[in-house]
Motif scaffolding. Structure first.
Motif: not given
Lengths: 187, 187
Positions: B35-37, A37-39, B126, B129, B8-9, B12, A133, A44-46, B49, B15
């Motif tokens: 934003w989790f998985n 997922n996006r974090l 992060l 986050i 780029p932001t 997915p 990441l 932007p960090i996935w 996140a 989600m």
């Protein structure tokens, strides 16, 4: 109805699906994942959870780059294939039409509606998983997947994955507008 | 069609949605996230996140525990509400019927088909986050959400979230069986 306790090893319902691309031993390789997922929003960090011994991970570690490609339902057979077989045993470089963006080390999938070119931001080792990441450097799509200048989920036509039943699902009907329907409850 | 580069932001597609529960300042609080998985299978570790300044995070840090609750489409209004308003400003402890499992510090939502009781495994900072890694200690569901002893996505009736259009979506039709449809391509 009363709650029952089940095994703790369940999954989110449902998970998004992506195909990770990387150059491994000088050959493009693709691997399908659902634990990601996006974090972080900006930058932007996935986060992508990969088995520690995955073939694809060797290429990601070597080049410090990889791609995240979001497939649509017409690609379900190929996506599933890339989740079943390992690049250690078979050549998956011909499964898709490959294109490159800024970086020669990041193979992306022409057939996918959304492709992200990523560079390693950090690597975190979990018990059986390596959490990669990736910072998204560039994102690629096509006009046909957009409406009014924005990505359109119905045009992208993604599919999700559920466990333990191991099924892929299309996007259903719109349930509500986010950040809007909740205002009703607020009052 | 040729690829175009966009910001780029992106997110997915689509989600999963969960409501995080925690005790904050002696009061149960709930916050909706997308934003989790799942990140590690066994032991089961999930990554969530959260904005570094989120109210809920204060409770997670203090108690080192939290819950992950998967809502169904009938809960969309309440779930959206819990994503709009902060527990810093409003009391969200009466939005749902709360139950507890093993731990008194983990409020869970009776109305949700799937509830996970978690303990902090690790916390990773992060840029904007805080990534909370939680080990799932116990998982709760009801017989009505299962078929042949397994969780059944259609009975759970979850919804997903897409950006930038900010919409919630129901589960659509079955596209294919995972780890099966790809075998066709293999041949």
């Amino acid at each position: 109805m009363s709650k029952i306790k089940i095994k703790p090893t369940v999954s989110p319902f449902p998970m998004p699906v992506a195909i990770i691309g990387a150059i491994v031993n000088n050959r493009p390789n693709f691997m399908t994942v659902a634990w990601f997922n996006r974090l972080n929003g900006n930058p932007p960090i996935w986060g992508i959870a990969l088995g520690t011994n995955q073939f694809t991970l060797e290429g990601i570690r070597a080049n410090k780059t990889f791609s995240i490609n979001i497939p649509n339902t017409s690609l379900v057979e190929k996506a599933d294939y890339c989740g079943i077989v390992s690049g250690r045993n078979v050549d998956k470089s011909k499964v898709f039409t490959i294109f490159y963006g800024e970086l020669k080390s990041v193979p992306m999938i022409q057939e996918c509606p959304l492709c992200l070119e990523c560079r390693i931001y950090d690597i975190i080792e979990l018990p059986r998983i390596t959490l990669v990441l990736g910072e998204v450097l560039s994102t690629y799509t096509e006009d046909q997947y957009m409406s009014e200048g924005k990505l359109d989920p119905k045009k992208i036509d993604p599919f999700t994955f559920s466990q333990p039943d191991n099924k892929y699902w299309s996007l259903g009907d719109k349930v509500a507008d986010a950040f809007t329907i909740g205002k009703t409850f607020k009052k």
